[in-house]
Design a protein around this motif. Structure first.
Motif, PDB file in Angstrom:
ATOM      1  N   MET A   1       4.906  -7.488  25.753  1.00 10.25           N
ATOM      2  CA  MET A   1       6.177  -7.151  25.106  1.00 10.25           C
ATOM      3  C   MET A   1       5.968  -6.997  23.599  1.00 10.25           C
ATOM      4  N   LEU A   2       6.474  -5.898  23.053  1.00 12.11           N
ATOM      5  CA  LEU A   2       6.337  -5.643  21.630  1.00 12.11           C
ATOM      6  C   LEU A   2       7.564  -6.141  20.871  1.00 12.11           C
ATOM      7  N   ILE A   3       7.327  -6.744  19.718  1.00 12.76           N
ATOM      8  CA  ILE A   3       8.393  -7.248  18.860  1.00 12.76           C
ATOM      9  C   ILE A   3       8.467  -6.360  17.620  1.00 12.76           C
ATOM     10  N   THR A   4       9.686  -5.984  17.245  1.00 16.31           N
ATOM     11  CA  THR A   4       9.860  -5.122  16.071  1.00 16.31           C
ATOM     12  C   THR A   4       9.992  -5.961  14.809  1.00 16.31           C
ATOM     13  N   ILE A   5       9.137  -5.670  13.837  1.00 20.15           N
ATOM     14  CA  ILE A   5       9.218  -6.280  12.509  1.00 20.15           C
ATOM     15  C   ILE A   5       9.679  -5.204  11.545  1.00 20.15           C
ATOM     16  N   CYS A   6      10.667  -5.523  10.733  1.00 24.73           N
ATOM     17  CA  CYS A   6      11.216  -4.533   9.804  1.00 24.73           C
ATOM     18  C   CYS A   6      11.300  -5.150   8.416  1.00 24.73           C
ATOM     19  N   ARG A   7      10.894  -4.396   7.418  1.00 19.98           N
ATOM     20  CA  ARG A   7      10.967  -4.867   6.037  1.00 19.98           C
ATOM     21  C   ARG A   7      11.511  -3.750   5.148  1.00 19.98           C
ATOM     22  N   LEU A   8      12.191  -4.148   4.069  1.00 13.87           N
ATOM     23  CA  LEU A   8      12.748  -3.215   3.096  1.00 13.87           C
ATOM     24  C   LEU A   8      11.947  -3.302   1.804  1.00 13.87           C
ATOM     25  N   TYR A   9      11.678  -2.140   1.211  1.00 18.03           N
ATOM     26  CA  TYR A   9      10.939  -2.073  -0.049  1.00 18.03           C
ATOM     27  C   TYR A   9      11.733  -1.223  -1.036  1.00 18.03           C
ATOM     28  N   ASP A  10      11.824  -1.688  -2.281  1.00 17.00           N
ATOM     29  CA  ASP A  10      12.536  -0.916  -3.295  1.00 17.00           C
ATOM     30  C   ASP A  10      11.717   0.296  -3.729  1.00 17.00           C
ATOM     31  N   SER A  11      10.405   0.165  -3.659  1.00 20.53           N
ATOM     32  CA  SER A  11       9.511   1.230  -4.088  1.00 20.53           C
ATOM     33  C   SER A  11       8.815   1.860  -2.894  1.00 20.53           C
ATOM     34  N   TYR A  12       8.840   3.185  -2.828  1.00 24.72           N
ATOM     35  CA  TYR A  12       8.112   3.863  -1.751  1.00 24.72           C
ATOM     36  C   TYR A  12       6.618   3.583  -1.857  1.00 24.72           C
ATOM     37  N   ILE A  13       6.115   3.429  -3.086  1.00 21.90           N
ATOM     38  CA  ILE A  13       4.691   3.143  -3.288  1.00 21.90           C
ATOM     39  C   ILE A  13       4.324   1.815  -2.625  1.00 21.90           C
ATOM     40  N   ASP A  14       5.186   0.794  -2.785  1.00 25.25           N
ATOM     41  CA  ASP A  14       4.949  -0.499  -2.142  1.00 25.25           C
ATOM     42  C   ASP A  14       4.953  -0.352  -0.621  1.00 25.25           C
TER      43      ASP A  14
ATOM     44  N   SER B   1       1.442 -12.079  19.870  1.00 24.93           N
ATOM     45  CA  SER B   1       0.199 -12.724  19.433  1.00 24.93           C
ATOM     46  C   SER B   1      -0.292 -12.199  18.081  1.00 24.93           C
ATOM     47  N   GLU B   2       0.179 -11.008  17.690  1.00 21.36           N
ATOM     48  CA  GLU B   2      -0.263 -10.390  16.441  1.00 21.36           C
ATOM     49  C   GLU B   2       0.637 -10.734  15.250  1.00 21.36           C
TER      50      GLU B   2
ATOM     51  N   ILE C   1       0.169  -9.794  11.243  1.00 20.68           N
ATOM     52  CA  ILE C   1       0.867  -8.616  10.733  1.00 20.68           C
ATOM     53  C   ILE C   1       1.995  -8.968   9.766  1.00 20.68           C
ATOM     54  N   VAL C   2       2.731 -10.047  10.041  1.00 18.44           N
ATOM     55  CA  VAL C   2       3.878 -10.402   9.199  1.00 18.44           C
ATOM     56  C   VAL C   2       3.495 -10.607   7.733  1.00 18.44           C
ATOM     57  N   PRO C   3       2.394 -11.337   7.423  1.00 17.03           N
ATOM     58  CA  PRO C   3       2.035 -11.500   6.004  1.00 17.03           C
ATOM     59  C   PRO C   3       1.745 -10.172   5.301  1.00 17.03           C
ATOM     60  N   ILE C   4       1.192  -9.207   6.031  1.00 16.15           N
ATOM     61  CA  ILE C   4       0.940  -7.887   5.439  1.00 16.15           C
ATOM     62  C   ILE C   4       2.265  -7.230   5.072  1.00 16.15           C
ATOM     63  N   MET C   5       3.221  -7.266   5.993  1.00  7.19           N
ATOM     64  CA  MET C   5       4.503  -6.600   5.767  1.00  7.19           C
ATOM     65  C   MET C   5       5.355  -7.310   4.722  1.00  7.19           C
ATOM     66  N   ASN C   6       5.087  -8.597   4.516  1.00  2.80           N
ATOM     67  CA  ASN C   6       5.861  -9.350   3.525  1.00  2.80           C
ATOM     68  C   ASN C   6       5.464  -9.014   2.085  1.00  2.80           C
ATOM     69  N   GLN C   7       4.313  -8.366   1.900  1.00  4.71           N
ATOM     70  CA  GLN C   7       3.847  -8.056   0.552  1.00  4.71           C
ATOM     71  C   GLN C   7       4.776  -7.058  -0.136  1.00  4.71           C
ATOM     72  N   SER C   8       5.363  -7.476  -1.247  1.00  6.63           N
ATOM     73  CA  SER C   8       6.285  -6.655  -2.055  1.00  6.63           C
ATOM     74  C   SER C   8       7.603  -6.345  -1.351  1.00  6.63           C
ATOM     75  N   ALA C   9       7.850  -6.974  -0.211  1.00  5.27           N
ATOM     76  CA  ALA C   9       9.091  -6.713   0.521  1.00  5.27           C
ATOM     77  C   ALA C   9      10.279  -7.395  -0.149  1.00  5.27           C
ATOM     78  N   VAL C  10      11.445  -6.810   0.037  1.00  7.40           N
ATOM     79  CA  VAL C  10      12.693  -7.384  -0.472  1.00  7.40           C
ATOM     80  C   VAL C  10      13.022  -8.646   0.318  1.00  7.40           C
ATOM     81  N   ASN C  11      13.488  -9.682  -0.384  1.00 10.37           N
ATOM     82  CA  ASN C  11      14.026 -10.864   0.286  1.00 10.37           C
ATOM     83  C   ASN C  11      15.411 -10.491   0.802  1.00 10.37           C
ATOM     84  N   LEU C  12      15.530 -10.323   2.110  1.00  7.82           N
ATOM     85  CA  LEU C  12      16.746  -9.752   2.686  1.00  7.82           C
ATOM     86  C   LEU C  12      17.973 -10.624   2.439  1.00  7.82           C
ATOM     87  N   GLN C  13      17.791 -11.948   2.502  1.00 10.73           N
ATOM     88  CA  GLN C  13      18.918 -12.849   2.279  1.00 10.73           C
ATOM     89  C   GLN C  13      19.419 -12.744   0.841  1.00 10.73           C
ATOM     90  N   GLU C  14      18.482 -12.726  -0.094  1.00  8.42           N
ATOM     91  CA  GLU C  14      18.875 -12.610  -1.504  1.00  8.42           C
ATOM     92  C   GLU C  14      19.541 -11.267  -1.782  1.00  8.42           C
TER      93      GLU C  14
END
Length: 207
Positions: free
Chosen positions: A1-14, A155-156, A160-173
């Motif tokens: 089963m695949l789990i969807t991880i989604c992150r928001l970035y203010d910069s397209y470069i990030d 299992s991944e 994978i999550v630490p990679i996607m967290n780099q420069s990502a927006v803190n969604l709660q904030e």
């Protein structure tokens, strides 16, 4: 089963940097996707291309050799020659012009073809993102941001999550910041941000 991880970035470069790192980490191209605000037309498939409304989804844009198009497609594992053909330009109600690549962009198109309402918000919730988070993701794209979504086995996640967290927006904030300005939820009937508003919003959150 695949789990969807989604992150928001203010910069397209990030966002692009994260997608390239996901590629290097071995995540298959078919499991990565990018949706980026294009109100300031940073990406243009052709000089005469029309943006396709989500409700009237059409064919993907043609290649024109633009560096940005190649970067966007290459970021999800395409070669430079086929990159632009994988990039889709859409007009989402309430969000405005976006450029997308990967399964999420395809899902948006499939929903339109099937007559399913909801636009990006519906696509994200259908992919398993909570509606509360999806509301902020879509509003973030409306205001100039870029969403990266990845589908990974449980299992991944630790890899994978630490990679996607780099420069990502803190969604709660970010949600709290939006609400302080009077925002309550994404409104598909809202007037999309202008190019100047998008630039101002990006500058507001610049690192």
């Amino acid at each position: 089963m695949l789990i969807t991880i989604c992150r928001l970035y203010d910069s397209y470069i990030d966002a692009n940097r994260v997608v390239v790192m996901l590629e290097a980490a071995g995540l298959p191209p078919s499991e990565k996707s990018v949706i980026s605000n294009n109100s300031d037309t940073w990406y243009s498939a052709t000089k005469t291309a029309n943006i396709v409304p989500v409700r009237n989804y059409g064919a993907s844009s043609k290649a024109d050799g633009k560096v940005e198009g190649a970067a966007l497609g290459a970021a999800i594992g395409a070669t430079a020659a086929t990159a632009a053909s994988l990039v889709t330009m859409l007009a989402i109600p309430g969000v405005g012009a976006v450029v997308g690549a990967g399964w999420l962009a395809a899902l948006l198109g499939g929903m339109a073809i099937g007559g399913v309402a909801g636009g990006l918000l519906g696509a994200l919730t259908n992919a398993g993102i909570s509606e509360e988070d999806a509301q902020v993701f879509v509003e973030g794209v409306r205001r100039g941001g870029t969403v990266v979504a990845a589908r990974v086995p449980q299992s991944e996640l630790p890899r994978i999550v630490p990679i996607m967290n780099q420069s990502a927006v803190n969604l709660q904030e970010r949600s709290e910041l939006y609400r302080k300005s009077g925002w309550q939820s994404f409104d598909p009937n809202a007037v999309p941000y202008t190019a100047d508003q998008v630039r101002s919003e990006r500058a507001l959150h610049a690192h």
